[in-house]
Design a protein around this motif. Structure first.
Motif, mmCIF file in Angstrom:
data_model
loop_
_atom_site.group_PDB
_atom_site.id
_atom_site.type_symbol
_atom_site.label_atom_id
_atom_site.label_comp_id
_atom_site.label_asym_id
_atom_site.label_seq_id
_atom_site.Cartn_x
_atom_site.Cartn_y
_atom_site.Cartn_z
ATOM 1 N N LYS A 1 19.479 93.484 -17.717
ATOM 2 C CA LYS A 1 20.869 93.868 -17.459
ATOM 3 C C LYS A 1 21.039 94.328 -16.009
ATOM 4 C CE LYS A 1 21.758 95.366 -22.215
ATOM 5 N NZ LYS A 1 22.203 96.481 -23.069
ATOM 6 N N LYS A 2 22.200 93.948 -15.474
ATOM 7 C CA LYS A 2 22.566 94.378 -14.108
ATOM 8 C C LYS A 2 24.058 94.637 -14.098
ATOM 9 C CE LYS A 2 21.918 93.161 -9.244
ATOM 10 N NZ LYS A 2 21.415 92.119 -8.299
ATOM 11 N N ASN A 3 24.392 95.876 -13.744
ATOM 12 C CA ASN A 3 25.807 96.287 -13.759
ATOM 13 C C ASN A 3 26.403 96.042 -15.149
ATOM 14 O OD1 ASN A 3 25.688 96.976 -11.006
ATOM 15 N ND2 ASN A 3 26.235 94.857 -10.384
ATOM 16 N N ASN A 4 25.602 96.441 -16.165
ATOM 17 C CA ASN A 4 26.006 96.307 -17.569
ATOM 18 C C ASN A 4 26.285 94.873 -17.971
ATOM 19 O OD1 ASN A 4 25.814 99.069 -18.081
ATOM 20 N ND2 ASN A 4 27.911 99.425 -17.312
ATOM 21 N N GLN A 5 25.739 93.942 -17.235
ATOM 22 C CA GLN A 5 25.883 92.521 -17.564
ATOM 23 C C GLN A 5 24.498 91.949 -17.890
ATOM 24 O OE1 GLN A 5 28.752 90.717 -17.738
ATOM 25 N NE2 GLN A 5 29.942 92.568 -17.283
ATOM 26 N N ILE A 6 24.395 91.168 -18.976
ATOM 27 C CA ILE A 6 23.129 90.535 -19.344
ATOM 28 C C ILE A 6 22.967 89.312 -18.461
ATOM 29 C CG2 ILE A 6 21.847 89.359 -21.152
ATOM 30 C CD1 ILE A 6 23.304 91.061 -23.183
ATOM 31 N N ILE A 7 21.883 89.378 -17.644
ATOM 32 C CA ILE A 7 21.660 88.263 -16.718
ATOM 33 C C ILE A 7 20.426 87.457 -17.112
ATOM 34 C CG2 ILE A 7 22.758 89.509 -14.819
ATOM 35 C CD1 ILE A 7 19.975 90.125 -13.732
ATOM 36 N N GLY A 8 19.762 87.894 -18.176
ATOM 37 C CA GLY A 8 18.580 87.138 -18.612
ATOM 38 C C GLY A 8 17.849 87.915 -19.707
ATOM 39 N N SER A 9 16.628 87.444 -19.951
ATOM 40 C CA SER A 9 15.798 88.095 -20.987
ATOM 41 C C SER A 9 14.326 87.909 -20.654
ATOM 42 C CB SER A 9 16.101 87.515 -22.374
ATOM 43 O OG SER A 9 15.859 86.104 -22.369
ATOM 44 N N VAL A 10 13.555 88.891 -21.132
ATOM 45 C CA VAL A 10 12.090 88.836 -20.966
ATOM 46 C C VAL A 10 11.473 88.746 -22.374
ATOM 47 C CG1 VAL A 10 10.030 89.972 -20.091
ATOM 48 C CG2 VAL A 10 12.217 90.236 -18.892
ATOM 49 N N ILE A 11 10.617 87.740 -22.559
ATOM 50 C CA ILE A 11 9.976 87.532 -23.871
ATOM 51 C C ILE A 11 8.470 87.668 -23.697
ATOM 52 C CG2 ILE A 11 9.640 85.937 -25.793
ATOM 53 C CD1 ILE A 11 12.289 84.601 -24.976
ATOM 54 N N LEU A 12 7.874 88.554 -24.470
ATOM 55 C CA LEU A 12 6.425 88.777 -24.425
ATOM 56 C C LEU A 12 5.769 87.891 -25.482
ATOM 57 C CD1 LEU A 12 4.164 90.478 -23.131
ATOM 58 C CD2 LEU A 12 4.503 92.144 -24.955
ATOM 59 N N THR A 13 4.883 87.004 -25.039
ATOM 60 C CA THR A 13 4.310 86.024 -25.975
ATOM 61 C C THR A 13 2.882 86.332 -26.395
ATOM 62 O OG1 THR A 13 3.571 84.641 -24.126
ATOM 63 C CG2 THR A 13 5.771 84.199 -25.044
ATOM 64 N N LEU B 1 13.821 84.347 -18.881
ATOM 65 C CA LEU B 1 14.903 83.360 -18.976
ATOM 66 C C LEU B 1 16.160 83.932 -18.342
ATOM 67 C CD1 LEU B 1 14.411 82.338 -22.726
ATOM 68 C CD2 LEU B 1 13.387 81.243 -20.731
ATOM 69 N N ASP B 2 17.007 83.007 -17.813
ATOM 70 C CA ASP B 2 18.298 83.472 -17.314
ATOM 71 C C ASP B 2 19.291 83.518 -18.447
ATOM 72 O OD1 ASP B 2 18.981 80.883 -17.867
ATOM 73 O OD2 ASP B 2 19.091 80.249 -15.756
ATOM 74 N N SER B 3 20.535 83.843 -18.124
ATOM 75 C CA SER B 3 21.548 83.998 -19.179
ATOM 76 C C SER B 3 21.876 82.684 -19.858
ATOM 77 C CB SER B 3 22.831 84.590 -18.582
ATOM 78 O OG SER B 3 23.314 83.763 -17.531
ATOM 79 N N ASN B 4 21.522 81.566 -19.234
ATOM 80 C CA ASN B 4 21.778 80.258 -19.829
ATOM 81 C C ASN B 4 20.574 79.707 -20.589
ATOM 82 O OD1 ASN B 4 24.425 80.143 -18.782
ATOM 83 N ND2 ASN B 4 23.618 79.487 -16.772
ATOM 84 N N GLY B 5 19.481 80.462 -20.614
ATOM 85 C CA GLY B 5 18.295 80.031 -21.334
ATOM 86 C C GLY B 5 17.339 79.216 -20.503
ATOM 87 N N ASN B 6 17.624 79.140 -19.199
ATOM 88 C CA ASN B 6 16.718 78.392 -18.336
ATOM 89 C C ASN B 6 15.510 79.269 -17.995
ATOM 90 O OD1 ASN B 6 18.494 76.154 -18.218
ATOM 91 N ND2 ASN B 6 19.728 77.246 -16.697
ATOM 92 N N THR B 7 14.371 78.651 -17.880
ATOM 93 C CA THR B 7 13.143 79.380 -17.591
ATOM 94 C C THR B 7 13.067 79.711 -16.112
ATOM 95 O OG1 THR B 7 11.994 78.224 -19.388
ATOM 96 C CG2 THR B 7 10.618 79.323 -17.735
#
Length: 414
Positions: A87-99, A53-59
Motif C-alpha cells: 500500500k502507498k497513500n492508502n492505495q493498493i499498488i501490488g502484493s507480496v506472496i511468500l512461496t 506483483l503489481d495491482s494488475n497481477g503482473n510479476t
C-alpha cells in the motif's frame, strides 16, 4: 487414543491448511514496505522465495527456483500461501506472496509428527514397563496364591507357598504358608487319632471273638447234653430247646458282626491279608452247605475246575451273602455256576423284594443299608466286606435285581 491423536495432528497440519509464522509476517511486512520504494533486484543470496506483483497481477519480482508457474493472488489464496498487500497513500499498488512457507511448514509438520511418535514410544514403553512391574509384584504373586489355594483345597499340604524377596504381599503370603503348615499338622494329628481308633476297634473285635466262640461252644455242648440225657435225668421242654437255639443263633450273629467289623478295620489300617491257593471248585459246595443252616440254598452242579482263592475268605464272602439273604428275603436261594473266560461265575439269587436300580451301586458301599431293611439288625458291612475280599482275590462281585437280589461272584481260575 494415540492413533487418533496422530491422525488429528496430520490432518490439522496438512499442507492445504496453510500456516503463517511470526517470522513470515515480519518478512512480508518488511518486503512490502521496501517495495513502496524501489522494487528490489534479484538477490541469489536471499534465503526466502517470494513474488511481487503489481495491482494488475503482473510479476515485478520473482526469485523462485522454479518459475514455470505464473503466480497470482487468487492462486496464493487457494494454496494458502502467506501474502500481504503493498500500500502507498492508502492505495493498493501490488502484493507480496511468500512461496517457501509451505516447505518450512512441512519441516515443522514432520518435526511435530516425529516428536509425537517419540513421545508415544516413550509412553508405550512406560506402560509396558509398568505392566511388567505390576505383573511381577501383583499378578504373579496372586497366581501363586491361587494355585496354592487349589492345592490346599485338593488336600495337598506338602507344597509350600513360594515367596519372592521383593514381594509386596510377603506378610500375606507368609500367613497363608503358616496356615498350610498348621493344616498339615492338624491333618497328621487327625490321621494318627483315626489310626489309634481303628487299632482299638480291631483289638476289641479280636478280643470279642473269644467269648462269642465260647458262648457258641457252650450252647452246642448244652444242646448235646440235653439230647443225650433227655428222659433219664431231666425232661427237655420245647421252650428249653428254643431258648438254647436262640442263644446259638444270637451268638452266631454277633460273631458275624464282629468278624465283619474286624475285617473292615484291618482294611482301613492296610493290614488285611489274603493268601490265595489253588483249590478244587467243590469247595464252593462245602462252603454253601456249611453256612446254609436253614436249608434254603438250592445248589446246581458246579463245573469241576481249579480256582485260585483264599478258602477262609471265600467262606466269609458266601457266608455274608447267605446271611444277608436270610435276613432280608427269607426265600429259597438258587446257587448256579458256569465258566466264562478266565472265571468261574457263581450267582446267588433269592426271590425277595430286591433293591431299586438307584441303590444297586450303593449297597456294596461301607455302612450303607438298603431302604427296605425295615427294623432288622445290621451294620451295612456284609456286602462291602464281600466285595472287598473278592477284589483282593483278583475276582469281582456285582449285584443285580431282576427278581429279588442276585449277587454274582467272578472267581478267578487257576
Amino acid at each position: 487414543m494415540l492413533t487418533i491423536g496422530l491422525i488429528a495432528v496430520i490432518r490439522l497440519t496438512g499442507s492445504d491448511n496453510g500456516f503463517v509464522g511470526n517470522d513470515d509476517v515480519v518478512f512480508l511486512n518488511e518486503t512490502a514496505h521496501r517495495a513502496t520504494g524501489d522494487i528490489p533486484s534479484e538477490d541469489t543470496s536471499q534465503k526466502r522465495e517470494y513474488v511481487i506483483l503489481d495491482s494488475n497481477g503482473n510479476t515485478l519480482f520473482d526469485n523462485r527456483i522454479d518459475r514455470s508457474e505464473v503466480l497470482t493472488v487468487e492462486t496464493a489464496i487457494q494454496r494458502r500461501y502467506p501474502y500481504t498487500y503493498i500500500k502507498k497513500n492508502n492505495q493498493i499498488i501490488g502484493s507480496v506472496i511468500l512461496t517457501d512457507g509451505e516447505k518450512r511448514f512441512d519441516r515443522l509438520r514432520t518435526n511435530i509428527i516425529l516428536i509425537y511418535v517419540g513421545c508415544s514410544l516413550v509412553l508405550i514403553t512406560a506402560v509396558l514397563a509398568f505392566g511388567a512391574y505390576i505383573r511381577k509384584i501383583v499378578i504373579i504373586p496372586f497366581d501363586k496364591m491361587k494355585n496354592f489355594a487349589s492345592y490346599v483345597a485338593a488336600g495337598d499340604l506338602d507344597k509350600p507357598l513360594e515367596m519372592d524377596k521383593d514381594n509386596m504381599f510377603g506378610a500375606f503370603s507368609e500367613s497363608f504358608d503358616i496356615m498350610r503348615e498348621e493344616l498339615k499338622a492338624s491333618k497328621a494329628r487327625e490321621l494318627s487319632l483315626q489310626k489309634k481308633e481303628r487299632e482299638l476297634v480291631a483289638s476289641l473285635s479280636h478280643d470279642l471273638k473269644t467269648p462269642v466262640t465260647g458262648i457258641k461252644l457252650t450252647s452246642e455242648l448244652m444242646a448235646a447234653v440235653f439230647s443225650q440225657n433227655e428222659g433219664r435225668e431231666f425232661t427237655v421242654t420245647p421252650d428249653m430247646t428254643a431258648k438254647m437255639n436262640n442263644i446259638y443263633k444270637r451268638a452266631e450273629e454277633i460273631n458275624v458282626l464282629v468278624s465283619d467289623l474286624f475285617s473292615s478295620t484291618l482294611e482301613d489300617l492296610g493290614e488285611f491279608k489274603v493268601n490265595c491257593t489253588d483249590e478244587n471248585s467243590a469247595v464252593i459246595a462245602e462252603v454253601v452247605s456249611k453256612y446254609d443252616d436253614r436249608g434254603l440254598a438250592r445248589l446246581s452242579d458246579i463245573p469241576e475246575v481249579m480256582i485260585h482263592i483264599d478258602k477262609i475268605r471265600l467262606s466269609q464272602v458266601i457266608g455274608n451273602i447267605l446271611s444277608n439273604s436270610y435276613k432280608y428275603a427269607g426265600t429259597p436261594i438258587d446257587v448256579r455256576s458256569h465258566i466264562e473266560d478266565e472265571f468261574l461265575v457263581v450267582s446267588i439269587a433269592d426271590s425277595g423284594q430286591g433293591v431299586s436300580d438307584d441303590e444297586l451301586e450303593l449297597i456294596t458301599n461301607k455302612f450303607y443299608r438298603g431302604k427296605n431293611h425295615g427294623n432288622k439288625d445290621g451294620s451295612g458291612l456284609g456286602l462291602y466286606i464281600a466285595r472287598m475280599l473278592m477284589d483282593k482275590m483278583g475276582g469281582e462281585l456285582t449285584v443285580s435285581s431282576p427278581n429279588g437280589l442276585c449277587v454274582t461272584l467272578l472267581i478267578p481260575l487257576s
